[in-house]
Design an enzyme around this catalytic site. Structure first.
Site, mmCIF file in Angstrom:
data_model
loop_
_atom_site.group_PDB
_atom_site.id
_atom_site.type_symbol
_atom_site.label_atom_id
_atom_site.label_comp_id
_atom_site.label_asym_id
_atom_site.label_seq_id
_atom_site.Cartn_x
_atom_site.Cartn_y
_atom_site.Cartn_z
ATOM 1 N N MET A 31 0.842 -1.197 0.000
ATOM 2 C CA MET A 31 0.000 0.000 0.000
ATOM 3 C C MET A 31 0.879 1.251 0.000
ATOM 4 O O MET A 31 0.438 2.327 0.407
ATOM 5 C CB MET A 31 -0.940 -0.006 1.200
ATOM 6 C CG MET A 31 -1.886 -1.217 1.171
ATOM 7 S SD MET A 31 -3.431 -0.955 2.031
ATOM 8 C CE MET A 31 -2.853 -0.602 3.676
ATOM 9 N N GLY A 32 2.137 1.131 -0.425
ATOM 10 C CA GLY A 32 3.027 2.280 -0.453
ATOM 11 C C GLY A 32 3.521 2.634 0.940
ATOM 12 O O GLY A 32 3.499 1.788 1.843
ATOM 13 N N HIS A 35 8.973 1.065 3.556
ATOM 14 C CA HIS A 35 10.063 1.132 4.544
ATOM 15 C C HIS A 35 10.992 -0.054 4.311
ATOM 16 O O HIS A 35 10.819 -0.807 3.338
ATOM 17 C CB HIS A 35 9.479 1.152 5.969
ATOM 18 C CG HIS A 35 8.452 0.092 6.206
ATOM 19 N ND1 HIS A 35 8.754 -1.253 6.186
ATOM 20 C CD2 HIS A 35 7.109 0.160 6.439
ATOM 21 C CE1 HIS A 35 7.666 -1.958 6.415
ATOM 22 N NE2 HIS A 35 6.647 -1.136 6.567
ATOM 23 N N HIS A 38 9.523 -3.457 3.442
ATOM 24 C CA HIS A 38 9.140 -3.647 2.032
ATOM 25 C C HIS A 38 10.376 -3.892 1.169
ATOM 26 O O HIS A 38 10.343 -4.717 0.244
ATOM 27 C CB HIS A 38 8.406 -2.411 1.505
ATOM 28 C CG HIS A 38 7.086 -2.147 2.156
ATOM 29 N ND1 HIS A 38 6.883 -1.086 3.007
ATOM 30 C CD2 HIS A 38 5.905 -2.813 2.092
ATOM 31 C CE1 HIS A 38 5.622 -1.097 3.422
ATOM 32 N NE2 HIS A 38 5.006 -2.131 2.886
ATOM 33 N N LYS A 151 4.879 -9.827 9.330
ATOM 34 C CA LYS A 151 4.250 -8.876 10.255
ATOM 35 C C LYS A 151 2.728 -8.994 10.194
ATOM 36 O O LYS A 151 2.047 -8.927 11.209
ATOM 37 C CB LYS A 151 4.711 -7.477 9.878
ATOM 38 C CG LYS A 151 4.302 -6.501 10.725
ATOM 39 C CD LYS A 151 4.330 -5.526 11.555
ATOM 40 C CE LYS A 151 3.140 -4.716 11.816
ATOM 41 N NZ LYS A 151 2.589 -4.093 10.662
ATOM 42 N N ASP A 152 2.192 -9.176 8.985
ATOM 43 C CA ASP A 152 0.753 -9.396 8.822
ATOM 44 C C ASP A 152 0.518 -10.907 8.777
ATOM 45 O O ASP A 152 0.228 -11.480 7.729
ATOM 46 C CB ASP A 152 0.257 -8.706 7.558
ATOM 47 C CG ASP A 152 0.376 -7.201 7.669
ATOM 48 O OD1 ASP A 152 -0.349 -6.615 8.477
ATOM 49 O OD2 ASP A 152 1.224 -6.623 6.971
ATOM 50 N N VAL A 178 10.853 -7.082 9.624
ATOM 51 C CA VAL A 178 12.047 -6.253 9.820
ATOM 52 C C VAL A 178 11.761 -5.309 10.989
ATOM 53 O O VAL A 178 10.692 -4.687 11.052
ATOM 54 C CB VAL A 178 12.383 -5.458 8.538
ATOM 55 C CG1 VAL A 178 13.544 -4.508 8.783
ATOM 56 C CG2 VAL A 178 12.708 -6.422 7.403
ATOM 57 N N SER A 187 6.552 -0.596 10.279
ATOM 58 C CA SER A 187 5.185 -0.495 9.786
ATOM 59 C C SER A 187 4.981 0.905 9.230
ATOM 60 O O SER A 187 5.521 1.878 9.780
ATOM 61 C CB SER A 187 4.206 -0.729 10.944
ATOM 62 O OG SER A 187 2.920 -0.239 10.596
ATOM 63 N N SER A 188 4.197 0.994 8.170
ATOM 64 C CA SER A 188 3.901 2.326 7.625
ATOM 65 C C SER A 188 3.183 3.169 8.673
ATOM 66 O O SER A 188 3.297 4.393 8.694
ATOM 67 C CB SER A 188 3.034 2.199 6.374
ATOM 68 O OG SER A 188 3.678 1.363 5.424
HETATM 69 O O1 PAF Z 1 -0.154 -5.824 3.489
HETATM 70 C C1 PAF Z 1 -0.572 -4.887 2.783
HETATM 71 O O2 PAF Z 1 0.099 -3.870 2.564
HETATM 72 C C2 PAF Z 1 -1.958 -4.979 2.170
HETATM 73 O O3 PAF Z 1 -2.847 -5.604 3.029
HETATM 74 C C3 PAF Z 1 -1.954 -5.647 0.789
HETATM 75 C C4 PAF Z 1 -1.495 -7.100 0.870
HETATM 76 C C5 PAF Z 1 -1.055 -4.876 -0.153
HETATM 77 C C6 PAF Z 1 -3.373 -5.655 0.207
HETATM 78 O O4 PAF Z 1 -3.852 -4.359 0.050
#
Ligand code: PAF
Length: 285
Positions: A31-32, A35, A38, A151-152, A178, A187-188
């Site tokens: 989702m941009g 960090h 990512h 993390k998720d 991380v 985390s964003s």
């Molecule tokens: O983990 C995320 O950033 C979001 O849940 C994802 C997987 C990009 C879906 O929008």
């Protein structure tokens, strides 16, 4: 300079060209507000494939009505630079109208059971939005491999279940969380924290550490471990616990005992000021 495209047709063209060259294609959905976490996902994707596609899309359907969709950080130029530095070959940054051509009347994907507990119980509809957008991204990019962050934790389980149920031909990989030098998971949403909250937020990591230490010292009663998680979190007045669970690492079934060779995960969610944070750690692998 990494190419940035907005339409599914342009993604397909780039992916088809890569396949003509005999290349393998990977996808890192984001989702941009990128960090280091990512960057690790992109690096892992580069390691496994020849073309790493990064999608950047703040997906409205995974946010509840009172959540932070509007204030979620958007920093496309900076994100594109980070994608390039991490070795991405293509950035897909579509509009909401492109991803949801039928607006609110769209087709949705439901992953029952796993979507309804923990994060799903706190955020009704969240995983329906995640599963839907991730399947759309899989259909658009058609990657060989897709990389998600640990993390998720629950998210990657929901996605694995969806992929299996719908026979989606993609391999799901999960890259480790991380952390900042002091342990806070990247985390964003850490961008929302002020100085005091940033201190308080460390309680999540401390709680997981305390749980891991208890297990290492022989504790195997899940309720005792839940208590350790709760006590550590609630020792910071700025932290409001949402859940602290000790569960089977594959099904998220709550456990009473850690024995019998199971893989076990501890999962936390807490509110720190107005920011909701999650974290997790494997207690037994
Ligand atoms: O983990 C995320 O950033 C979001 O849940 C994802 C997987 C990009 C879906 O929008």
């Amino acid at each position: 300079v990494v190419e940035v495209v907005e339409s599914p047709e342009d993604v397909r063209r780039a992916v088809a060209a890569a396949r003509d060259r005999g290349q393998r294609v990977g996808l890192v959905p984001t989702m941009g507000a990128l960090h280091h976490g990512h960057a690790q996902l992109i690096a892992e994707c580069r390691h496994e494939t020849d073309l790493a596609v990064v999608s950047i899309f703040v997906n409205p359907t995974q946010f509840g009505p009172a959540e932070d969709f509007d204030r979620y950080p958007r920093s496309l130029d900076d994100d594109v630079r980070r994608c390039e530095a991490a070795g991405a070959g293509l950035v897909f940054a579509p509009s909401v109208a492109t991803v949801y051509p039928n607006g609110g009347g769209s087709t949705y994907v439901e992953v029952p059971g796993l979507s309804d507990i923990l994060e799903g119980a706190c955020r009704p509809g969240h995983f329906r939005g995640v599963a839907t957008v991730v399947l759309k991204l899989f259909e658009i990019v058609q990657p060989d491999v897709a990389i998600f962050g640990q993390k998720d934790y629950q998210q990657q389980l929901v996605i694995r279940r969806m992929v299996r149920d719908l026979h989606v031909p993609v391999v799901i990989r999960v890259a480790p969380t991380v952390r900042e030098p002091d342990g806070l998971a990247q985390s964003s949403r850490n961008r929302y924290l002020n100085v005091q909250e940033r201190q308080d937020a460390l309680a999540l990591y401390r709680a997981l550490e305390a749980a891991q230490q208890a297990v290492a010292a022989g504790q195997h009663e899940a309720d005792r471990i839940r208590q350790i998680l709760r006590d550590t979190l609630e020792s910071r007045p700025g932290v409001k616990l949402e859940y602290a669970e000790v569960a089977d690492a594959d099904t998220l079934e709550p456990l009473s005992d850690l024995g019998k060779g199971r893989r076990v995960v501890a999962l936390l969610a807490a509110q720190v000021g107005s920011t909701r944070l999650i974290d997790n750690a494997l207690l037994l692998e």
